[in-house]
Design an enzyme around this catalytic site. Sequence first.
Site, PDB file in Angstrom:
ATOM      1  N   GLY A  74       5.528  -1.443   7.203  1.00  0.00           N
ATOM      2  CA  GLY A  74       6.903  -1.868   7.464  1.00  0.00           C
ATOM      3  C   GLY A  74       7.675  -0.992   8.416  1.00  0.00           C
ATOM      4  N   GLU A  75       8.824  -1.511   8.812  1.00  0.00           N
ATOM      5  CA  GLU A  75       9.716  -0.808   9.735  1.00  0.00           C
ATOM      6  C   GLU A  75      10.991  -0.443   8.964  1.00  0.00           C
ATOM      7  OE1 GLU A  75       9.973   0.698  12.693  1.00  0.00           O
ATOM      8  OE2 GLU A  75      12.021   0.922  12.002  1.00  0.00           O
ATOM      9  N   CYS A  99       3.190   8.615   1.249  1.00  0.00           N
ATOM     10  CA  CYS A  99       3.503   7.774   2.398  1.00  0.00           C
ATOM     11  C   CYS A  99       3.900   6.408   1.825  1.00  0.00           C
ATOM     12  CB  CYS A  99       2.262   7.682   3.280  1.00  0.00           C
ATOM     13  SG  CYS A  99       2.491   6.629   4.717  1.00  0.00           S
ATOM     14  N   ASN A 131      -6.312   6.001  15.071  1.00  0.00           N
ATOM     15  CA  ASN A 131      -7.251   5.737  13.979  1.00  0.00           C
ATOM     16  C   ASN A 131      -7.754   4.309  14.127  1.00  0.00           C
ATOM     17  OD1 ASN A 131      -6.828   8.244  12.660  1.00  0.00           O
ATOM     18  ND2 ASN A 131      -4.872   7.454  11.919  1.00  0.00           N
ATOM     19  N   SER A 166      10.417   7.174   9.705  1.00  0.00           N
ATOM     20  CA  SER A 166       9.786   6.967  11.011  1.00  0.00           C
ATOM     21  C   SER A 166      10.083   5.553  11.493  1.00  0.00           C
ATOM     22  CB  SER A 166       8.274   7.161  10.855  1.00  0.00           C
ATOM     23  OG  SER A 166       7.610   6.898  12.065  1.00  0.00           O
ATOM     24  N   CYS A 178       2.911  -4.143  16.421  1.00  0.00           N
ATOM     25  CA  CYS A 178       2.354  -3.186  17.390  1.00  0.00           C
ATOM     26  C   CYS A 178       0.838  -3.400  17.492  1.00  0.00           C
ATOM     27  CB  CYS A 178       2.649  -1.751  16.948  1.00  0.00           C
ATOM     28  SG  CYS A 178       4.421  -1.410  16.853  1.00  0.00           S
ATOM     29  N   SER A 189       8.600   6.617  16.908  1.00  0.00           N
ATOM     30  CA  SER A 189       7.274   6.306  17.445  1.00  0.00           C
ATOM     31  C   SER A 189       7.426   5.874  18.895  1.00  0.00           C
ATOM     32  CB  SER A 189       6.633   5.179  16.614  1.00  0.00           C
ATOM     33  OG  SER A 189       6.438   5.622  15.297  1.00  0.00           O
ATOM     34  N   GLU A 225       0.833  -1.194   0.000  1.00  0.00           N
ATOM     35  CA  GLU A 225       0.000   0.000   0.000  1.00  0.00           C
ATOM     36  C   GLU A 225       0.873   1.251   0.000  1.00  0.00           C
ATOM     37  OE1 GLU A 225      -3.280   0.139   2.646  1.00  0.00           O
ATOM     38  OE2 GLU A 225      -3.826  -1.938   2.272  1.00  0.00           O
TER      39      GLU A 225
HETATM   40  N1  SAH Z   1       7.251   1.286  11.571  1.00  0.00           N
HETATM   41  C1  SAH Z   1       7.371   2.699  11.524  1.00  0.00           C
HETATM   42  C2  SAH Z   1       6.619   3.373  10.394  1.00  0.00           C
HETATM   43  C3  SAH Z   1       5.217   2.893  10.096  1.00  0.00           C
HETATM   44  S1  SAH Z   1       3.876   3.448  11.084  1.00  0.00           S
HETATM   45  C4  SAH Z   1       6.971   3.304  12.866  1.00  0.00           C
HETATM   46  O1  SAH Z   1       6.478   2.570  13.707  1.00  0.00           O
HETATM   47  O2  SAH Z   1       7.195   4.488  13.068  1.00  0.00           O
HETATM   48  C5  SAH Z   1       3.768   5.187  10.935  1.00  0.00           C
HETATM   49  C6  SAH Z   1       3.135   5.843  12.169  1.00  0.00           C
HETATM   50  O3  SAH Z   1       1.733   5.505  12.293  1.00  0.00           O
HETATM   51  C7  SAH Z   1       3.774   5.386  13.464  1.00  0.00           C
HETATM   52  O4  SAH Z   1       3.996   6.457  14.340  1.00  0.00           O
HETATM   53  C8  SAH Z   1       2.726   4.436  14.005  1.00  0.00           C
HETATM   54  O5  SAH Z   1       2.849   4.210  15.349  1.00  0.00           O
HETATM   55  C9  SAH Z   1       1.456   5.149  13.630  1.00  0.00           C
HETATM   56  N2  SAH Z   1       0.262   4.303  13.740  1.00  0.00           N
HETATM   57  C10 SAH Z   1       0.200   2.950  13.628  1.00  0.00           C
HETATM   58  N3  SAH Z   1      -1.059   2.518  13.803  1.00  0.00           N
HETATM   59  C11 SAH Z   1      -1.822   3.618  14.032  1.00  0.00           C
HETATM   60  C12 SAH Z   1      -3.218   3.825  14.254  1.00  0.00           C
HETATM   61  N4  SAH Z   1      -4.085   2.808  14.264  1.00  0.00           N
HETATM   62  N5  SAH Z   1      -3.632   5.088  14.463  1.00  0.00           N
HETATM   63  C13 SAH Z   1      -2.772   6.138  14.421  1.00  0.00           C
HETATM   64  N6  SAH Z   1      -1.460   6.009  14.178  1.00  0.00           N
HETATM   65  C14 SAH Z   1      -0.968   4.756  13.992  1.00  0.00           C
END
Ligand code: SAH
Length: 354
Positions: A158-159, A104, A287, A188, A115, A211, A91
Amino acid sequence: MPQTPLLGKSLPELTQWIEETGQPSYRGKQLYRWLYQKGIHNLDEITVFPKAWRTEMADYPVGRSQIHHHRTAPDDTRKYLLKLHDGLIIETVGIPTEKRLTVCVSSQVGCAMDCDFCATGKMGFTRHLKAHEIIDQVLTVQEDFGQRVSHVVYMGMGEPLANLDEVLKSIHRLNKDVGIGQRSLTVSTVGVPDQIRALAEENLQITFAVSLHAPNQALRETIIPTAKNYPFDELLDECREYVDITRRRISFEYILLAGVNDLPEHAEELAKHLKGFQSHVNLIPYNPIDDVPFQRPGKKRINVFRQILQDYKIAVSIRYSKGLEADAACGQLRSNARRSPPRSSEPTGKVTVE
Ligand code: SAH
């Protein structure tokens, strides 16, 4: 000759490649322009090249994906499902605002971090993306919007720091060849031990986001499983090193989950850790995603949290994600066609290529 995709190669690499196909070296620069500026999908499209060469090379992999499906939210955010050469789907999101077009990008197919609040985490990890597969996402959005991409955030599936080599390659190409300023590229991470230091040593001028999501180790590891292997203090120490080495401040992302990490005492504790730290806090109200019991806090709770940080003189913004209605907001990316069917009621008449 091994058929490695051309996208992702630098100008000298492309020049060497073109010579190996029997063409004069000046054609390297032409190929480079057609690849990164004109965004060709097939070598046959390069009309300034000899017809015989174009026919011979027509099947050579350029490294572009296919748009499998896309969908536009009422706020004009557009989510794409892109089909890779091996049939896997990732995506990508295009986010237009008044003066910007932000993409993005995903850095992996799926994610191993798992997570609790993130849709990508639920699908597990399939594979890393190659640099060209990251660059392709940016070119695809640019082409579809008919507008230059101004910003790229590595906040899709992804990370990024678990795939640092390919992410770095893509950063260099996006910067030098696609022409996006380093400061307009944001990586990020949820934190991978030693990788923040490794990124710092590259001494880039990119924007870097961590994060954090919790003000202490105990709470953090209840929502981020991998935090168990990465103590909170070590993470913050590595972040301090990042600032020392790069002289760039860090953005801390903090997702607000009602009743979990959004109480005034959490804000106080966070503020004490970040006081005097060259940083900026982005509060992201959660979200909603399927099958997860978390909730987004109300506006009042969010504002109280922000006020406490401000009282400690910490720079803070609240970031409401765009694209919620198209399942394209932060944390909602999951390459599951079942959740993203083409909707006949959509005015944009999104295409499905198959
Ligand atoms: N793995 C990386 C990048 C991907 S996520 C990271 O963790 O930073 C990008 C951002 O979206 C991160 O800050 C993540 O924690 C946040 N995110 C993930 N799930 C979310 C959700 N359901 N609502 C809001 N932000 C979310």
